[in-house]
Scaffold this active site. Structure first.
Site, PDB file in Angstrom:
ATOM      1  N   TYR A   1     -10.671   5.138 -10.671  1.00 27.86           N
ATOM      2  CA  TYR A   1     -10.319   5.936  -9.388  1.00 27.86           C
ATOM      3  C   TYR A   1      -9.975   7.522  -9.320  1.00 27.86           C
ATOM      4  O   TYR A   1      -9.764   7.889  -8.360  1.00 27.86           O
ATOM      5  CB  TYR A   1      -8.981   5.410  -8.714  1.00 27.86           C
ATOM      6  CG  TYR A   1      -8.510   3.812  -9.018  1.00 27.86           C
ATOM      7  CD1 TYR A   1      -9.200   3.083  -8.129  1.00 27.86           C
ATOM      8  CD2 TYR A   1      -7.470   3.286  -9.578  1.00 27.86           C
ATOM      9  CE1 TYR A   1      -9.023   1.506  -8.087  1.00 27.86           C
ATOM     10  CE2 TYR A   1      -7.139   2.014  -9.761  1.00 27.86           C
ATOM     11  CZ  TYR A   1      -7.896   1.245  -8.862  1.00 27.86           C
ATOM     12  OH  TYR A   1      -7.602  -0.206  -8.875  1.00 27.86           O
TER      13      TYR A   1
ATOM     14  N   ARG B   1       2.795  -1.601  -5.803  1.00 19.34           N
ATOM     15  CA  ARG B   1       2.776  -0.208  -6.685  1.00 19.34           C
ATOM     16  C   ARG B   1       4.161   0.453  -6.404  1.00 19.34           C
ATOM     17  O   ARG B   1       4.730   0.791  -7.369  1.00 19.34           O
ATOM     18  CB  ARG B   1       1.553   0.574  -6.067  1.00 19.34           C
ATOM     19  CG  ARG B   1       1.242   2.018  -6.879  1.00 19.34           C
ATOM     20  CD  ARG B   1       0.692   2.956  -5.867  1.00 19.34           C
ATOM     21  NE  ARG B   1      -0.537   2.425  -5.859  1.00 19.34           N
ATOM     22  CZ  ARG B   1      -1.589   2.395  -6.613  1.00 19.34           C
ATOM     23  NH1 ARG B   1      -1.454   3.003  -7.717  1.00 19.34           N
ATOM     24  NH2 ARG B   1      -2.879   1.789  -6.417  1.00 19.34           N
TER      25      ARG B   1
ATOM     26  N   CYS C   1     -14.684   4.261 -27.086  1.00 19.15           N
ATOM     27  CA  CYS C   1     -16.280   4.871 -27.268  1.00 19.15           C
ATOM     28  C   CYS C   1     -16.964   5.108 -25.987  1.00 19.15           C
ATOM     29  O   CYS C   1     -18.013   4.119 -25.853  1.00 19.15           O
ATOM     30  CB  CYS C   1     -17.235   4.227 -28.116  1.00 19.15           C
ATOM     31  SG  CYS C   1     -16.274   4.182 -29.978  1.00 19.15           S
TER      32      CYS C   1
ATOM     33  N   ARG D   1      -6.941   3.707 -14.843  1.00 23.30           N
ATOM     34  CA  ARG D   1      -6.865   4.432 -13.539  1.00 23.30           C
ATOM     35  C   ARG D   1      -7.823   5.618 -13.486  1.00 23.30           C
ATOM     36  O   ARG D   1      -8.136   6.081 -12.378  1.00 23.30           O
ATOM     37  CB  ARG D   1      -5.382   4.574 -13.117  1.00 23.30           C
ATOM     38  CG  ARG D   1      -4.700   3.364 -13.180  1.00 23.30           C
ATOM     39  CD  ARG D   1      -3.401   3.339 -12.677  1.00 23.30           C
ATOM     40  NE  ARG D   1      -3.036   4.009 -11.327  1.00 23.30           N
ATOM     41  CZ  ARG D   1      -2.959   5.192 -11.178  1.00 23.30           C
ATOM     42  NH1 ARG D   1      -2.300   6.000 -11.910  1.00 23.30           N
ATOM     43  NH2 ARG D   1      -2.725   5.619  -9.643  1.00 23.30           N
TER      44      ARG D   1
ATOM     45  N   GLY E   1       0.635  -1.268   0.076  1.00 26.88           N
ATOM     46  CA  GLY E   1      -0.072   0.031  -0.098  1.00 26.88           C
ATOM     47  C   GLY E   1       0.799   1.455  -0.039  1.00 26.88           C
ATOM     48  O   GLY E   1       0.267   2.323   0.074  1.00 26.88           O
TER      49      GLY E   1
HETATM   50  C1  LIG Z   1      -2.729  -5.546  -3.645  1.00 27.56           C
HETATM   51  C2  LIG Z   1      -1.985  -6.027  -2.484  1.00 27.56           C
HETATM   52  C3  LIG Z   1      -0.933  -5.553  -2.017  1.00 27.56           C
HETATM   53  C4  LIG Z   1      -0.136  -4.501  -2.710  1.00 27.56           C
HETATM   54  O1  LIG Z   1      -0.641  -3.396  -2.828  1.00 27.56           O
HETATM   55  P1  LIG Z   1       0.347  -2.129  -3.360  1.00 27.56           P
HETATM   56  O2  LIG Z   1      -0.593  -0.846  -3.125  1.00 27.56           O
HETATM   57  O3  LIG Z   1       0.249  -2.366  -4.801  1.00 27.56           O
HETATM   58  O4  LIG Z   1       1.537  -2.069  -2.722  1.00 27.56           O
HETATM   59  C5  LIG Z   1      -0.306  -6.245  -0.872  1.00 27.56           C
HETATM   60  N1  LIG Z   1      -0.960  -7.261  -0.110  1.00 27.56           N
HETATM   61  C6  LIG Z   1      -2.178  -7.564  -0.575  1.00 27.56           C
HETATM   62  C7  LIG Z   1      -2.671  -8.571   0.211  1.00 27.56           C
HETATM   63  C8  LIG Z   1      -2.847  -6.919  -1.652  1.00 27.56           C
HETATM   64  O5  LIG Z   1      -4.090  -7.347  -2.023  1.00 27.56           O
END
Ligand SMILES: *Cc1c(COP(=O)(O)O)cnc(C)c1O
Length: 438
Positions: free
Chosen positions: A340, A299, A367, A336, A254
């Site tokens: 989002y 990410r 489209c 994206r 995350g």
């Molecule tokens: C998607 C996910 C991640 C990675 O999240 P990022 O935002 O891409 O770093 C890590 N752990 C789990 C369980 C996920 O579903």
């Protein structure tokens, strides 16, 4: 060569990005305009040096502070085989969320004990596959899965983590939040005790510890600190009740990345510092032994390394309202913005230093009126044939691609030291019709 001081947006591009004497954007020693010519557009370009150094940075920053750390790349951010091969070479573990991703890892001989499998609705087939392959951990998400897994495992022994939903808001986009009370992911608070009782009592489950993942694109430390607190306090409760200490704590991924010049997330070193401090102080206070730490960035490993190149076509000016610049890709290769409201920035790859003259909206060729790549971005005067380079295109663009409007998904190249390596070719009409039965 021109530097970041002249072109602020260059910081959003891969770390080898520079501008050559022709005023073209260069990535990994390759002229992006020449890449667009050679491979066609849209084209996804990944800087291999950036990818590898990001893997190394995560490992170094966490391990120097907390040696028992496992960095686990979350495959869903960018799942190409060449990427997973790179992850294998860099010695990271792998998080997969489906039998498909697990199958790709297997096809590369990825060491299965280094693969972990979260996901909120795994099928019986997926669980069977995970057990047969002997993966590192099945990250059990809910009571139904716990029952299924006990049943499917039979006489075999399965290593698991329990994914608990900590009830914490990570202050990111609603679709990127996973750790709140109202989430489809993880055991809700009221089911934790029963999950632990059941899992510890199951002779075929080896409970290694706890897992949480609070969301994606997070810029704040506090949600992680809070979640660690909640998890370790619960680990102390488990210890008291069951005389069982967790051996693993996964804090998920995350970590936010820089998509715009203005919004700067903390560096990886700061994430590591704060997370490690919290775990060590909390364990000391609660008299828990330090667990192995798993971090799961997706990410933050791939976003900045990837650049999407598009060719400008139609330019439509609606006086007093908006100027649209249409490119030859859009929501089919990067959804994206529509999904989002995500913000990315761009440069004109063939005239990087050109002075900005006003705001335009970069639209795709699909489209749908919602098919927008970048809303209201300050750009130089654009004309048909220009090459637009969109920064921060490495994560959650390619895996979310579609064939909407029977479009061909773009080619992907890895660039390094002036050489471009095609790692996925552009689709053809044959690819589009291959699965249809007439
Ligand atoms: C998607 C996910 C991640 C990675 O999240 P990022 O935002 O891409 O770093 C890590 N752990 C789990 C369980 C996920 O579903």
């Amino acid at each position: 060569m021109t530097g970041e001081q002249d072109i602020p947006r260059l910081v959003l591009f891969p770390q080898t990005a520079e501008v050559n004497q022709k005023d073209h954007l260069v990535i990994g020693g390759c002229d992006s305009v020449a890449l667009a010519e050679e491979f066609g557009t849209p084209l996804y370009v990944f800087d291999e040096v950036d990818l590898r150094s990001r893997c190394a940075e995560f490992k170094a920053e966490f391990k120097q502070r907390y040696p028992d750390t496992t960095v686990c790349y979350s495959a869903k951010a960018f799942t190409a085989r060449a990427m997973l091969q790179l992850v294998k070479e860099e010695g990271l573990d792998l998080d997969v969320v489906s039998g498909g991703e697990l199958g790709i890892a297997r096809s590369l001989d990825f060491p299965m004990e280094r693969v972990h499998f979260p996901g909120n609705n795994k099928s019986a087939e997926e669980l069977e596959m995970a057990i047969q392959y002997g993966i590192g951990h099945v990250v059990v998400d809910n009571p139904h899965e716990l029952d299924m897994l006990r049943e499917i495992a039979g006489k075999r022994k399965v290593n698991i983590l329990l994914r608990l939903s900590p009830g914490i808001d990570a202050h990111t986009h609603q679709y990127n939040t996973t750790g709140t009370v109202d989430s489809k992911f993880g055991f809700t608070r009221s089911t934790w005790d029963e999950a632990v009782n059941t899992a510890l009592a199951a002779p075929n489950l080896n409970v290694n510890g706890l897992h949480f993942h609070i969301g994606s694109g997070i810029f704040e430390m506090e949600p992680y600190e809070k979640a660690i607190e909640v998890m370790l306090e619960y680990a102390a409760t488990i210890k008291q009740r069951h005389n069982f200490e967790i051996r693993v704590l996964s804090i998920g991924g995350g970590f936010g990345v820089q998509y715009t010049v203005e919004e700067v997330p903390p560096p990886i070193a700061t994430w590591a510092e704060v997370i490690v401090n919290k775990i060590t102080s909390q364990c000391r206070e609660l008299k828990l032994s330090l667990p192995r730490l798993i971090v799961e960035p997706g990410r933050a490993i791939v976003a900045r390394a990837g650049v999407a190149l598009y060719r400008v076509g139609v330019i439509k000016d609606i006086p007093g309202i908006r100027g649209y610049v249409c490119v030859d890709g859009g929501m089919g290769d990067n959804i994206r913005q529509p999904m989002y409201g995500a913000r990315q920035e761009a440069l004109v790859a063939n005239r990087v230093a050109a002075r900005e003259t006003g705001k335009v909206t970069i639209a795709g060729k699909y489209c749908e009126s919602g098919d927008i790549l970048i809303r209201d971005i300050s750009m130089p005067e654009l004309k048909a044939g220009d090459i637009l380079a969109v920064a921060g295109s490495g994560a959650y663009c390619i895996p979310l691609q579609s064939n909407y409007n029977a479009s061909f998904r773009p080619a992907i190249v890895f660039v390094r030291e002036g050489k471009a390596r095609l790692i996925r070719r552009r689709e053809t009409l044959e690819d589009l019709t291959r699965h249809d039965v007439v």
